[in-house]
Motif scaffolding. Structure first.
Motif, PDB file in Angstrom:
ATOM      1  N   MET A   1      99.095 -40.830 -50.745  1.00 31.01           N
ATOM      2  CA  MET A   1      99.263 -41.526 -51.991  1.00 31.01           C
ATOM      3  C   MET A   1     100.550 -42.352 -51.949  1.00 31.01           C
ATOM      4  N   GLU A   2     101.623 -41.729 -51.491  1.00 28.97           N
ATOM      5  CA  GLU A   2     102.902 -42.450 -51.460  1.00 28.97           C
ATOM      6  C   GLU A   2     102.851 -43.648 -50.517  1.00 28.97           C
ATOM      7  N   ASN A   3     102.128 -43.523 -49.409  1.00 30.89           N
ATOM      8  CA  ASN A   3     102.009 -44.656 -48.485  1.00 30.89           C
ATOM      9  C   ASN A   3     101.274 -45.822 -49.135  1.00 30.89           C
ATOM     10  N   LEU A   4     100.198 -45.525 -49.857  1.00 31.97           N
ATOM     11  CA  LEU A   4      99.470 -46.591 -50.552  1.00 31.97           C
ATOM     12  C   LEU A   4     100.320 -47.212 -51.648  1.00 31.97           C
ATOM     13  N   PHE A   5     101.064 -46.370 -52.371  1.00 31.38           N
ATOM     14  CA  PHE A   5     101.934 -46.887 -53.422  1.00 31.38           C
ATOM     15  C   PHE A   5     103.033 -47.772 -52.827  1.00 31.38           C
ATOM     16  N   ALA A  30      95.972 -51.019 -60.669  1.00 35.29           N
ATOM     17  CA  ALA A  30      96.255 -50.226 -61.867  1.00 35.29           C
ATOM     18  C   ALA A  30      95.868 -48.768 -61.663  1.00 35.29           C
ATOM     19  N   ALA A  31      94.703 -48.526 -61.060  1.00 41.71           N
ATOM     20  CA  ALA A  31      94.260 -47.151 -60.809  1.00 41.71           C
ATOM     21  C   ALA A  31      95.226 -46.427 -59.873  1.00 41.71           C
ATOM     22  N   LEU A  32      95.672 -47.102 -58.824  1.00 40.85           N
ATOM     23  CA  LEU A  32      96.619 -46.506 -57.884  1.00 40.85           C
ATOM     24  C   LEU A  32      97.939 -46.174 -58.581  1.00 40.85           C
ATOM     25  N   LEU A  33      98.434 -47.086 -59.384  1.00 40.27           N
ATOM     26  CA  LEU A  33      99.691 -46.868 -60.098  1.00 40.27           C
ATOM     27  C   LEU A  33      99.580 -45.693 -61.070  1.00 40.27           C
ATOM     28  N   ILE A  34      98.501 -45.655 -61.843  1.00 38.66           N
ATOM     29  CA  ILE A  34      98.312 -44.576 -62.816  1.00 38.66           C
ATOM     30  C   ILE A  34      98.165 -43.233 -62.109  1.00 38.66           C
ATOM     31  N   LEU A  35      97.365 -43.189 -61.051  1.00 40.10           N
ATOM     32  CA  LEU A  35      97.171 -41.941 -60.320  1.00 40.10           C
ATOM     33  C   LEU A  35      98.464 -41.468 -59.685  1.00 40.10           C
ATOM     34  N   ARG A  36      99.207 -42.365 -59.086  1.00 40.56           N
ATOM     35  CA  ARG A  36     100.474 -41.984 -58.445  1.00 40.56           C
ATOM     36  C   ARG A  36     101.459 -41.443 -59.477  1.00 40.56           C
ATOM     37  N   GLU A  37     101.573 -42.112 -60.605  1.00 41.13           N
ATOM     38  CA  GLU A  37     102.508 -41.663 -61.641  1.00 41.13           C
ATOM     39  C   GLU A  37     102.081 -40.328 -62.240  1.00 41.13           C
ATOM     40  N   ALA A  38     100.780 -40.144 -62.475  1.00 40.56           N
ATOM     41  CA  ALA A  38     100.289 -38.866 -63.008  1.00 40.56           C
ATOM     42  C   ALA A  38     100.597 -37.739 -62.023  1.00 40.56           C
ATOM     43  N   MET A  39     100.307 -37.967 -60.741  1.00 40.63           N
ATOM     44  CA  MET A  39     100.577 -36.944 -59.738  1.00 40.63           C
ATOM     45  C   MET A  39     102.063 -36.634 -59.662  1.00 40.63           C
ATOM     46  N   HIS A  40     102.885 -37.650 -59.711  1.00 38.30           N
ATOM     47  CA  HIS A  40     104.340 -37.478 -59.607  1.00 38.30           C
ATOM     48  C   HIS A  40     104.883 -36.680 -60.800  1.00 38.30           C
ATOM     49  N   HIS A  41     104.515 -37.066 -61.997  1.00 41.63           N
ATOM     50  CA  HIS A  41     105.085 -36.441 -63.192  1.00 41.63           C
ATOM     51  C   HIS A  41     104.476 -35.087 -63.518  1.00 41.63           C
ATOM     52  N   TRP A  42     103.242 -34.844 -63.073  1.00 43.44           N
ATOM     53  CA  TRP A  42     102.609 -33.551 -63.318  1.00 43.44           C
ATOM     54  C   TRP A  42     102.778 -32.593 -62.145  1.00 43.44           C
ATOM     55  N   GLY A  43     103.477 -33.030 -61.098  1.00 45.46           N
ATOM     56  CA  GLY A  43     103.741 -32.157 -59.960  1.00 45.46           C
ATOM     57  C   GLY A  43     102.517 -31.834 -59.119  1.00 45.46           C
ATOM     58  N   MET A  44     101.547 -32.737 -59.097  1.00 42.92           N
ATOM     59  CA  MET A  44     100.322 -32.516 -58.318  1.00 42.92           C
ATOM     60  C   MET A  44     100.567 -32.920 -56.867  1.00 42.92           C
ATOM     61  N   THR A  45      99.998 -32.155 -55.944  1.00 44.81           N
ATOM     62  CA  THR A  45     100.165 -32.469 -54.525  1.00 44.81           C
ATOM     63  C   THR A  45      98.884 -32.992 -53.884  1.00 44.81           C
ATOM     64  N   GLU A  46      97.748 -32.845 -54.567  1.00 39.99           N
ATOM     65  CA  GLU A  46      96.495 -33.352 -54.012  1.00 39.99           C
ATOM     66  C   GLU A  46      95.514 -33.662 -55.134  1.00 39.99           C
TER      67      GLU A  46
END
Length: 56
Positions: A1-5, A30-46
């Motif tokens: 995810m971080e590589n794509l971001f 937009a989908a990539l940005l939203i998914l990356r931010e959700a994963m980052h702020h919610w502490g998701m790893t996958e």
């Protein structure tokens, strides 16, 4: 995810340059940005993506 971001961020900083690994649509960005931010702020790893077909 971080590589794509990171690729999306590089592309945003270089107008006219297209990252080959990214789909070139506003919706995809937009989908990539939203998914990356959700994963980052919610502490998701996958994330698990399920391709659901109509009627499933």
């Amino acid at each position: 995810m971080e590589n794509l971001f990171s690729a999306l961020a590089r592309q945003a900083l270089q107008p006219g340059f297209h990252e080959l690994q990214l789909t070139q649509t506003a919706e995809s960005a937009a989908a990539l940005l939203i998914l990356r931010e959700a994963m980052h702020h919610w502490g998701m790893t996958e994330v698990l993506a399920i391709d659901a077909q109509p009627g499933d």
